[in-house]
Design an enzyme around this catalytic site. Structure first.
Site, short mmCIF file in Angstrom:
data_model
loop_
_atom_site.label_atom_id
_atom_site.label_comp_id
_atom_site.label_asym_id
_atom_site.label_seq_id
_atom_site.Cartn_x
_atom_site.Cartn_y
_atom_site.Cartn_z
N PRO A 2 36.17 32.48 40.26
CA PRO A 2 35.94 32.08 41.65
C PRO A 2 35.69 33.31 42.52
O PRO A 2 36.39 34.31 42.43
CB PRO A 2 37.25 31.38 42.04
CG PRO A 2 37.83 30.92 40.74
CD PRO A 2 37.45 31.97 39.74
N GLU A 3 34.66 33.22 43.35
CA GLU A 3 34.33 34.30 44.27
C GLU A 3 34.72 33.86 45.69
O GLU A 3 35.40 32.86 45.88
CB GLU A 3 32.85 34.67 44.13
CG GLU A 3 32.51 35.11 42.71
CD GLU A 3 31.05 35.48 42.50
OE1 GLU A 3 30.38 35.91 43.47
OE2 GLU A 3 30.55 35.33 41.37
N LYS A 61 38.73 37.83 47.21
CA LYS A 61 39.07 36.77 46.26
C LYS A 61 40.56 36.44 46.23
O LYS A 61 41.00 35.66 45.39
CB LYS A 61 38.60 37.18 44.86
CG LYS A 61 37.11 37.51 44.79
CD LYS A 61 36.72 38.05 43.42
CE LYS A 61 35.31 38.57 43.41
NZ LYS A 61 34.92 39.13 42.09
N ARG A 269 28.04 41.90 31.79
CA ARG A 269 27.67 40.65 32.42
C ARG A 269 26.18 40.44 32.21
O ARG A 269 25.53 41.20 31.52
CB ARG A 269 27.97 40.68 33.93
CG ARG A 269 29.42 40.92 34.32
CD ARG A 269 29.51 41.03 35.84
NE ARG A 269 30.88 41.09 36.32
CZ ARG A 269 31.55 42.20 36.53
NH1 ARG A 269 31.00 43.36 36.25
NH2 ARG A 269 32.78 42.16 37.02
#
Length: 283
Positions: A2-3, A61, A269
């Protein structure tokens, strides 16, 4: 993970439903969920018992619950898959912590991958803001009313590394993760491999403005959910994934120019970009 938009959706949900409530019994079902609370599970549960929740806040965050009559806060990090859920009974698999509120509601922390958790932390004054100690080192995020884009641009112009790497550095600007970095760079027509120090102030400002814009758009749609791991306090998924312009769109047509979107590896990533709108910088 979650950002910022996803964490803010959760914070708003908590603010609407738990502020003014008093915490009753707290159960730690998995000790890993409180591993960052150095005094251990028994200390956390004892100190939360009878505490009244007076507010909520967030930076980047991280989110936290403010407690009446003390200079500590309950800090929550969702990690990769954490969920803060409200219901009459613990309602999710992988519930790691549950707290009974005085109106009978159960606040549950579920976390399939157990990277997130709760901790109590002292509050400090940092640059005019009151922050929990573990959050004090984080930069302001683009949705912070006191975010100073011009000051961040000055920092970025001294950075001799990729602009995407800088966007992910929570001490430069907080709250941005891989998804929204790619989305901001696409909107600003900048390749993530551009060296920040070689970019003009106008280009860097455009990237920061795009980051704020895309996160506001995501927030309006409840955040981005690719699976059931991110949900709001009612267990509902966001739907901004349907509006993504870059992230996850390898092989699809760029929504702006029609070129085929590409993916490349970056810091363990994947980065997604348009080779025409976002040309790779020359070495």
């Amino acid at each position: 993970m979650p950002e910022l938009p996803e964490v803010e959706v959760v914070r708003r949900g908590l603010h609407a439903h738990v502020v003014g409530k008093t915490i009753g019994a707290v159960r730690v079902h998995h000790p890993r969920a409180v591993r960052r609370h150095e005094a251990g599970p028994a200390d956390l549960t004892a100190r939360l018992l009878g505490a009244r929740i007076t507010g909520t806040d967030r930076r980047g965050k991280y989110l936290w619950l403010l407690l009446d009559g003390c200079d500590t806060a309950l800090v929550v990090h969702l990690g990769m898959s954490g969920q803060m859920l409200l219901g009459a009974v613990p309602r999710a698999e992988h519930v790691r912590i549950s707290a009974l509120l005085d109106d009978g509601t159960v606040l549950s922390f579920a976390d399939q991958r157990t990277f997130g958790g709760w901790m109590l932390a002292d509050l400090l004054e940092v640059d005019g803001s009151i922050l929990p100690r573990p959050v004090a080192h984080l930069a302001r995020d683009p949705l912070d009313p006191r975010f100073d884009a011009a000051a961040v641009v000055k920092v970025l112009r001294r950075k001799h590394s990729e602009i995407k790497r800088q966007l992910l550095d929570q001490q430069v600007v907080s709250g941005i993760g891989n998804i929204y970095a790619d989305e901001a760079l696409w909107r600003a027509k900048v390749h993530g491999a551009r060296i920040a120090a070689t970019m003009t102030g106008r280009q860097l400002t455009a990237v920061l403005d795009a980051a704020a814009e895309v996160m506001r758009d995501a927030l309006a749609q409840g955040g981005t959910s690719f699976d059931s791991l991110y949900v709001n306090v009612n267990g509902e998924s966001g739907y901004f994934d349907r509006s993504l312009d870059a992230y996850g769109r390898e092989g699809e047509s760029c929504r702006r120019c029609g070129a085929v979107m590409r993916r490349e590896k970056f810091m363990n990533r994947s980065s997604f970009y348009c080779p025409k709108c976002q040309p790779r910088p020359r070495l």
